[in-house]
Every structure is written in C-alpha cells, then in structure tokens.
Scaffold this motif. Structure first.
Motif, short mmCIF file in Angstrom:
data_model
loop_
_atom_site.label_atom_id
_atom_site.label_comp_id
_atom_site.label_asym_id
_atom_site.label_seq_id
_atom_site.Cartn_x
_atom_site.Cartn_y
_atom_site.Cartn_z
N ALA A 165 42.32 53.11 41.26
CA ALA A 165 43.22 52.35 40.38
C ALA A 165 43.02 50.87 40.65
CB ALA A 165 44.67 52.75 40.64
N ALA A 166 43.07 50.07 39.59
CA ALA A 166 42.88 48.62 39.69
C ALA A 166 44.15 47.92 39.21
CB ALA A 166 41.69 48.19 38.85
N PHE A 167 44.47 46.79 39.87
CA PHE A 167 45.68 46.05 39.56
C PHE A 167 45.36 44.55 39.57
CE2 PHE A 167 46.48 49.76 42.14
CZ PHE A 167 47.52 50.43 41.52
N LEU A 168 46.06 43.78 38.76
CA LEU A 168 46.10 42.33 38.87
C LEU A 168 47.50 41.99 39.34
CD1 LEU A 168 44.12 41.15 35.70
CD2 LEU A 168 43.42 40.90 38.10
N THR A 192 38.82 45.69 29.49
CA THR A 192 40.20 45.23 29.47
C THR A 192 40.32 43.82 30.01
OG1 THR A 192 40.62 46.07 31.69
CG2 THR A 192 41.00 47.59 29.86
N ASP A 193 41.56 43.31 30.06
CA ASP A 193 41.81 42.01 30.68
C ASP A 193 41.38 42.01 32.14
OD1 ASP A 193 42.82 41.01 28.38
OD2 ASP A 193 44.92 41.06 28.99
N PHE A 194 41.43 43.16 32.79
CA PHE A 194 41.01 43.23 34.18
C PHE A 194 39.54 42.83 34.30
CE2 PHE A 194 39.35 45.21 38.02
CZ PHE A 194 40.33 44.89 38.95
N GLN A 195 38.71 43.34 33.42
CA GLN A 195 37.29 42.97 33.45
C GLN A 195 37.12 41.50 33.09
OE1 GLN A 195 34.62 45.17 30.90
NE2 GLN A 195 32.90 43.83 31.39
N THR A 196 37.86 41.03 32.08
CA THR A 196 37.74 39.64 31.66
C THR A 196 38.10 38.69 32.80
OG1 THR A 196 38.27 40.26 29.38
CG2 THR A 196 38.52 37.94 29.98
N ARG A 197 39.19 39.02 33.48
CA ARG A 197 39.67 38.14 34.56
C ARG A 197 38.75 38.19 35.78
NH1 ARG A 197 43.56 34.42 33.05
NH2 ARG A 197 45.21 35.40 31.83
N THR A 198 38.24 39.37 36.11
CA THR A 198 37.44 39.51 37.32
C THR A 198 35.96 39.24 37.10
OG1 THR A 198 37.08 41.89 36.94
CG2 THR A 198 39.03 41.24 38.23
N ARG A 199 35.53 39.31 35.84
CA ARG A 199 34.12 39.13 35.46
C ARG A 199 33.20 40.18 36.11
NH1 ARG A 199 32.07 33.40 36.47
NH2 ARG A 199 33.25 33.59 38.41
N LEU A 200 33.76 41.32 36.44
CA LEU A 200 32.96 42.41 36.98
C LEU A 200 32.20 43.11 35.85
CD1 LEU A 200 35.51 43.94 39.52
CD2 LEU A 200 33.42 42.65 40.07
N ALA A 201 31.04 43.66 36.16
CA ALA A 201 30.24 44.37 35.16
C ALA A 201 30.93 45.67 34.77
CB ALA A 201 28.85 44.67 35.73
N PRO A 202 30.77 46.10 33.53
CA PRO A 202 31.37 47.37 33.11
C PRO A 202 30.96 48.53 33.99
CG PRO A 202 30.55 46.15 31.21
CD PRO A 202 30.09 45.41 32.42
#
Length: 442
Positions: free
Chosen positions: A144-147, A92-102
């Motif tokens: 749960a993760a939030f931006l 998701t955008d959360f991964q894109t923004r944070t650059r965390l590994a899947p």
C-alpha cells in the motif's frame, strides 16, 4: 486488472453483471459500501466533507479510475462514518507526485481521499483500511502507498509506515510537506483486522469470504476469457490435435477427483463437512470416463492417456495445489481452492461455447461432434455464479474462515490453483501451437 474484458455479447460465456455498488455487513454494527468505480463526488462523502484526515494528502483529481470507493456506514442510522478510495497506484497523483515509473508501482495500491468522522466509534478507521486494502489484495497488489504529512503521525506510527528513501519530500503550497510512505499489505491487513477486533468491531466471517470471489474474478475469470483455447474455439481455429491434447490434460487430474474427495470425507471432523464432501464426491464419480468416451469418438485409443501420459507444467501446478491441501495439510476446506478455480471456469461456459466447439469438431470430419464434447458440455449445468453450488461453498467457508489469518492461508493457495488453471487453458493450444502455425505470406 489489466486483462481485456470479454464482450457481454460473447456466446462463449454466461456472465452475470456484478452491481457497481454493493453493501456488506462488515461487523455487528458497521456496514461497508463499495463503489467499484471511483466517483468524483461520491454521495456518501458529502456528510464527511469536513472530516478529511489531516495526515493524508488528498488527490487533486481522480482521472485514474482503476480502483474503488469504500465507505463505512453505521447500520442502525445509515450515517456514513468514514470514507477512502483505493486505486492502482500507477497513473494516479501518487505517481505524479513521486515521479516513479509505472513499472515500480504495478504491485502497489494508493490509499487516499481519507475521511473519518470525529465521533466515529473506536475501530472505524481500522475497518475502513481493511475493507479498502483487501480489495487491492484481490487485484494481486502486495503493498500500500500513501502520501502523508512529513511527521510521525499516529497512523504512520501505528502501522509502521515507512518513508520511501529514494523519493524527495513533496512540498504543497498552502498544505505543507508530505512524504511518500508504504507498507506491505499482509502486515496492514493483519494489523487492521486485529485492531478492529480489539476495539469491539471484529470482522464478520461472511464479509471476509467475499474476497474469495473478488480474487477469482480478477485473477482468473476475467483473464481466462482470453486464454488461447477459448479464443481458438471462438475463431474456429482449434485443431483436432489441440483438442485431444486438452482432453488428455483434463483426464490427468480429473481422474483423481473422487480419490481426493474421499480423503476429504475421511479428514472432515464434523458431520456437516462430511455430508458436504460426500455430496460433492457423488457428483464427480467416473467423470474421467466421459473424457475417455470423447477420445474414442474422435478415433483415439485412450490407453495412452490412462496409463502413460503425464501432466504438463500448468496441470502439475494445479494438481499440486489440491494434493498438498489434503495430502500434506490434511485440510478438506483448503481443497476447495481446486473446484472454485476449475469448476468456476467451466461453470461460466455458455451453450454458445458448445455450439462453436462442436462446429470445430465437425470441421475435422467427425460425425455427431457432440459425442466428442460430452465432458465439457456436462459442466455447462454447473452454477459458476454467486448462488446455488457456488454460494454453498462460500457459506461453508464463512463458517470456518473466521479470521484474517485463516482467510489469507486459503487465498494464497487459491491463487496458486487459479494461476495453474489459467495457464492450463492457455497451454492446451500454446504447447502445441505448431498445428496452427503458418509461414509468412510471400
């Protein structure tokens, strides 16, 4: 969530299509509408387009479709009061923004696209968050993760959301600075359910128990269709030795069913519960004898099974869940995790499964193969769907699992039973795989 769905044309399973959009009575005044496929332009979001919660960074796209849209609707007027999307965080955008590994996000759910009407009644946001995040719990997610804006916002403060220390601040031109924040689902679900109740919007027990079915769907009913016993039957490769092993393991826990249900009758504090478990017990009497007759028709002496054999690890796991429910906790309602898992699988078997299983048995030179498959065929009649016996269990639970704490207690043991059940059907072939092993082609 990642298990391969069985084809709708599979002759092994009788599945009932689940509607994409469902409406639940969440409180006395509020309904929750869930779309199981996130939409780019949800109709219920149209009236809330100007009510985006400024605390949250809205996603730029919804290309990742593993998730749900959730709306809170006023029952009297039909007006949408709040909306959010909950997505599996990876991709998701959360991964894109944070650059965390899947791999770091496999246990996380991304809560986003949040809208709440300014005049929504107290408790609306809590109902919205609970309805969305409990969906993530049914998937097996834990956090749960939030931006969110890089400030001490009311939502972050109220729920103790913690910034991810190893993730850099996200600066979005024209929108401001944001932080990746997170919190455990168990804490959030407890807090939001309590907040809703304190605001005069206590969650309806009937709404709570729907999570039981969702949990079983994701944790058991979808992945079990790929369990090795069923794929071997479908391919016609199941061996006699593997089938005998399966019957042996089934016998080792089925023979205790009536004794466990007898304890449920004894520990039931009300006539309603005693009547329920007496009826259940009556339907289970001597089922292990059917297995013994199946073994005899295969030419096996069932004495070893009855007197010497011991459960394998998955069978022991499943047995431990039901034995602890009534033996230690002395709670007959907790014991319902066992039939919901075990009978839920056999209840989804279709007549086409029996045709294929009987064909396997016949290929071993067994005459009248249906006389060796009576135990499994007897469970075809059980209703594993969302009405009848199944709905009766949910209705019973909705009268007793009347808050989040009791529901979570049930769900944790349900997942133990479901995991044991899934591993059982895999082990019936996997433990004795040697019977079907082949040397590599020369």
């Amino acid at each position: 969530m990642t298990a391969t769905q069985t084809s709708k044309s599979s002759p092994l399973w009788q599945t009932r299509a689940r509607p994409q959009v469902v409406t639940y009575k969440a409180t006395d005044k509020l309904d929750v509408v869930i779309d199981r496929v996130p939409q780019a332009q949800p109709s219920l979001l149209a009236t809330l387009a100007t009510s985006a919660a400024a605390e949250f960074l809205a996603p730029e796209s919804l290309a990742h479709t593993l998730g749900q849209d959730v709306a809170v609707v006023d029952r009297a007027s039909g007006r949408a009061l709040a909306f959010a999307s909950v997505l599996a965080a990876e991709g998701t955008d959360f991964q894109t923004r944070t650059r965390l590994a899947p791999s770091a996000l496999e246990r996380a759910a991304y809560f986003t696209r949040v809208h709440v009407a300014p005049d929504a009644p107290a408790g609306t946001q809590a109902v919205l968050m609970y309805a969305a995040l409990r969906t993530a719990r049914s998937w097996g997610r834990d956090v749960a993760a939030f931006l969110m804006t890089d400030d001490d916002t009311p939502t972050a403060r109220r729920y103790g959301l913690v910034s991810l220390a190893n993730v850099a601040r996200v600066d979005v031109p024209g929108k401001g600075a944001f932080r990746a924040k997170s919190q455990r689902l168990d804490l959030l679900l407890h807090q939001t359910s309590e907040e809703a109740a304190q605001a005069g919007q206590p969650l309806a027990p009937s709404f709570l128990v729907h999570e039981i079915l969702d949990t079983l769907q994701h944790q058991l009913f979808t992945p079990v269709t790929s369990a090795r016993f069923f794929t071997a039957v479908d391919a016609g490769t199941l061996t006699r030795e593997q089938y005998i092993y399966a019957l042996t393991q089934l016998h080792l826990f089925v023979r205790f069913t009536t004794r466990l249900l007898g304890r449920c009758v004894g520990y039931s504090p009300t006539t309603e519960l005693r009547t329920h478990f007496i009826s259940h017990l009556t339907g289970e009497v001597n089922h292990e004898i059917i297995i013994e007759r199946d073994l005899e028709h295969l030419g096996e002496n069932p004495t070893y099974v009855k007197e010497i054999a011991q459960p394998n690890l998955p069978s022991r796991q499943f047995m431990a869940s039901q034995e602890s429910a009534i033996g230690f906790y002395q709670d007959p309602l907790l014991l319902l995790v066992a039939p919901l898992a075990a009978e839920g699988v056999t209840g989804h078997l279709a007549p086409g499964f029996m045709e294929k299983l009987n064909a396997c048995v016949a290929s071993w030179g067994v005459k009248d193969p249906q006389k060796a498959t009576r135990f499994l065929s007897s469970h075809i009649e059980y209703d594993g769907g969302e009405d009848g016996h199944w709905q009766g269990n949910l209705d019973l639970l909705s009268k007793h699992l009347h808050n989040e704490t009791l529901l979570r207690r049930f769900l944790t043991l349900l997942r133990v039973a479901a995991d044991g059940t899934l591993r059982q059907w895999d082990s019936y072939v996997g433990d004795v795989e040697l019977w079907t092993a082949r040397p590599p082609a020369q």
